[in-house]
Scaffold this active site. Structure first.
Site, PDB file in Angstrom:
ATOM      1  N   GLY A 109       0.826  -1.191   0.000  1.00 48.34           N
ATOM      2  CA  GLY A 109       0.000   0.000   0.000  1.00 48.34           C
ATOM      3  C   GLY A 109       0.856   1.234   0.000  1.00 48.34           C
ATOM      4  O   GLY A 109       2.073   1.182  -0.233  1.00 48.34           O
ATOM      5  N   ASP A 169      -8.240   2.357  16.118  1.00 49.25           N
ATOM      6  CA  ASP A 169      -8.701   1.978  14.772  1.00 49.25           C
ATOM      7  C   ASP A 169      -9.220   0.541  14.769  1.00 49.25           C
ATOM      8  O   ASP A 169      -8.790  -0.282  13.968  1.00 49.25           O
ATOM      9  CB  ASP A 169      -7.581   2.145  13.755  1.00 49.25           C
ATOM     10  CG  ASP A 169      -8.114   2.250  12.318  1.00 49.25           C
ATOM     11  OD1 ASP A 169      -9.296   2.620  12.150  1.00 49.25           O
ATOM     12  OD2 ASP A 169      -7.359   1.964  11.379  1.00 49.25           O
TER      13      ASP A 169
END
Length: 745
Positions: free
Chosen positions: A24, A137
């Site tokens: 990513g 998160d």
């Protein structure tokens, strides 16, 4: 799991790298093996992020705090180096899928499984919070499902409640849809109660497949989180203790939420109450007690997920070999190939063999057929008919692209109906959405109302696809966009269950460029002129810098969006003595300015850029400076290809439309061919549902006219990008087709 690239290191910190698990914007995650043979997931951070002192401190803290945890539901860190040029961190390898992959691919979990999930994640958060930390998160993508229970991962943004946030001032750290209202309201510091709110969202999603505050624009999701009550259809059908636990976590007031320890106790107690636990068959089951014993059976996961875990475990023991150059072309095999006609028979159709039978409905409904005979020489059989929808821009700015795709689709339908051995006929129904989002919704609804609809090709534009694809997904109808860039859609995985991407997304735009400069021109020094006026090209420039052609060196030279003068950037680029120049931008006229500056400076080496520049405006503005430029593109030009399939397709297209195939026509033709292969694999009968067509699509490998089409055999069903892009070059003032990038020499 993918093979290591040629430029990937072989060893890092005493770990032997085996394969790529993912990549990513932040870096790459590798599958690696320690000296004693233990498998680990090794995360390497890009060097540019490591130059940020705050980021490196955050990374150091992540490695430190994760080593302190003992709860088995937290993935342990086994090694790390926060001081390396590219910091890395190794954790235990968990071969299971994420909760997001599981629910999106196989549907919601049973209430029993959700209760197990919640109890164990609450145990994990209890240890995190008792250590004075907050995860910040908690979301389905950060929860892996192992045989014995879940694993909470990614403490990259964990922090102590009293510490200064390691982010930009005013930034909200977290994921909309799982972010607590107090964080969304002010962007303030997180607290343990924030993690509990996120966990409530996770459990609601796991139990129903729905997010409590919906999908869509992040700002809209945050607004609903702050101002509206959660909307979770199906929540009332859950056992009362589980429902109470979820709704308690979703309280707007942080003080009204349970602590992690309280939630863990309540879920364990719920499982111990007779008649309240529900087993994997969704029926009331005898009470079971959750334990953390090592011999706990894996009956909490669906069988499909157990098979996926077993498959990933096996693949980890036998990783793919490292790539040593451009991937060799594979020879795909169509499912039930024995029933499929030869490509020559598909394309050998004459104008007299087809007849337009109907024109009605939302666009032009066309049934193309031929007068075929049975083996006994009698009349044609009454075969079942399947409708393929086409949604595209048949008028408006994108008319040329839309018409080319519809023509390719029509030709494929005609080719199928001309087969003597076909078991079903096809009809094509078109809707002109003009490429506009406002018309796309109506187009999707009208096509979905068509009887016998089995699949849809299109839409042409990103704007139309963004609103239409979710509607097709809700109806379990496969949708195959031909030209709309998947990466630009920004859709959530929950709306993509039937989205079949057959064209390489823009994230792979550098693949043909790297192949050309590495294997054709063999350059070792490359300079990238990054046009800052082009959104999304910063990552492309970074990729070229970090993965340069021929494993050489690459420099990046930005040009501000407010200037048309490329001279200074070109001068700086040439000062690095590059053998090749790459223009990282999207504007044909600004690319032309770069081309003129290079010509003025006398640079004649390879000059390469991307498809968005390949327009007449580039040729007109660049003039003689355009000569020799090379472009990577996601579409083929069959009339310039030497393959028999491309020549036959070109002849059939010319015969029917009086012109050579336009861009994207061959890709639309192949999309219909893929649908036909799916229908054929199901026997072609009238009872085939769109959902069955979608399911089989991703299991096929299809040798198309434009390129081979194959998909990753995992829960993502993504297009395998190797050998799916092409190269063009300006010769004599025109764009000339060079070939598929792996076949250019």
């Amino acid at each position: 799991m993918r093979a290591l690239y040629a430029q990937d290191p072989g060893e890092l910190g005493g770990h032997r790298l085996l394969a790529r698990l993912g990549a990513g914007g932040m870096g790459v995650v590798y599958l690696a093996r320690t000296a004693d043979g233990t498998l680990v997931a090794l995360k390497v951070i890009r060097a540019e992020y490591a130059t940020d002192r705050a980021f490196r401190e955050r990374f150091r803290r992540e490695a430190w705090l994760a080593r302190e945890f003992t709860c088995r539901w937290l993935v342990p860190v086994t090694a790390a180096d926060a001081e390396a040029r590219e910091p890395w961190l190794a954790t235990a390898f968990v071969p299971g899928p994420s909760l997001a992959e599981t629910v999106d691919g196989h549907g919601p979990l049973t209430p029993y499984a959700v209760t197990a999930l919640g109890a164990r994640l609450a145990e994990a958060l209890t240890e995190v919070h008792e250590a004075g930390l907050v995860h910040r998160d908690v979301k389905p993508g950060n929860i892996l499902l192992a045989l014995d229970g879940p694993r909470l991962i990614d403490f990259g943004i964990a922090q102590s409640p009293g510490l200064t946030a390691l982010t930009e001032p005013g930034a909200i750290v977290g994921t909309p849809g799982y972010l607590a209202p107090e964080q969304a309201r002010t962007g303030g510091e997180a607290a343990p109660a924030s993690d509990l709110f996120a966990l409530g969202c996770v459990l609601a999603y796991a139990a129903t497949g729905q997010r409590p505050f919906g999908f869509g624009d992040p700002a809209a999701v945050l607004y609903r989180t702050v101002h509206e009550e959660p909307d979770v259809p199906g929540l009332d059908g859950l056992p009362p203790p589980l429902r109470t636990a979820i709704t308690g976590c979703l309280a707007k007031d942080p003080a009204g939420r349970p602590t992690a320890a309280e939630l863990a106790r309540s879920l364990r107690a719920a499982d111990q109450e007779p008649g309240t636990a529900t087993g994997p068959d969704h029926q009331t089951a005898p009470a079971r007690q959750f334990t953390t014993a090592p011999d706990r059976p894996a009956d909490w996961l669906p069988s499909a997920v157990l098979r996926l875990v077993a498959d990933r475990s096996a693949r980890a023991l036998d990783p793919p070999p490292r790539q040593t150059g451009p991937a060799a072309p594979q020879e795909p095999t169509v499912v039930d190939a024995g029933r499929a006609p030869s490509r020559r028979r598909i394309l050998a159709i004459g104008g007299s063999a087809v007849a337009v039978l109907a024109a009605a409905g939302t666009g032009t409904a066309i049934l193309l057929t031929n007068h075929q005979e049975t083996k006994q020489g009698g009349a044609a059989q009454n075969l079942p008919a399947h409708v393929i929808g086409f949604q595209g821009a048949l008028t408006g700015d994108q008319k040329k692209v839309g018409l080319a795709q519809e023509r390719g689709a029509r030709l494929a339908v005609a080719a199928h109906n001309a087969r003597k051995d076909t078991r079903f006929r096809l009809a094509l129904t078109s809707y002109d959405d003009r490429g506009e989002a406002g018309r796309a919704t109506d187009g999707a609804r009208r096509l979905l109302a068509e009887p016998s609809l089995c699949a849809v090709i299109g839409p042409t534009t990103v704007a139309a696809a963004r609103v239409a694809v979710p509607l097709y997904g809700e109806a379990s109808t496969p949708v195959l966009p031909v030209s709309a860039d998947y990466d630009a859609l920004g859709l959530s995985s929950a709306t993509e269950r039937t989205l079949c991407v057959t064209t390489a997304p823009s994230r792979y735009r550098t693949t043909p460029v790297l192949a050309y400069l590495t294997w054709v021109r063999k350059v070792e020094r490359t300079a990238v002129v990054q046009d800052q006026a082009a959104a999304g090209m910063a990552e492309t420039a970074r990729d070229l810098r970090e993965t340069p052609p021929s494993e050489g060196t690459s420099t990046v030279h930005p040009v501000a969006s407010g200037t048309d003068d490329f001279g200074p950037a070109v001068a700086a680029a040439l000062a690095a003595h590059p053998e090749a120049i790459v223009y990282a931008g999207t504007s044909p006229t600004r690319a032309a300015a770069c081309a003129r500056a290079l010509a003025t400076a006398g640079f004649t080496g390879p000059r390469v850029t991307f498809e968005s520049v390949m327009r007449p405006a580039f040729l007109e503005a660049a003039g003689e400076a355009a000569e020799g430029w090379v472009f990577g593109a996601p579409y083929s030009e069959p009339q310039s290809s030497d393959s028999k399939a491309a020549k036959a397709f070109t002849a059939a297209y010319r015969d029917r439309y009086g012109a050579p195939p336009a861009r994207w026509a061959a890709e639309a033709y192949d999309a219909v061919g893929l649908i036909v292969a799916s229908l054929d694999a199901h026997g072609g009968g009238a009872g085939i549902t769109p959902g069955q067509v979608a399911e089989r699509l991703f299991k096929l490998t299809y040798d198309g006219v434009a390129k081979p089409i194959r998909f990753t055999q995992d829960i993502t069903h993504g297009l395998t990008p190797e050998n799916t892009s092409f190269l063009y070059q300006v010769k004599d003032g025109k764009f000339r087709f060079l070939g598929r990038y792996d076949q250019v020499s």
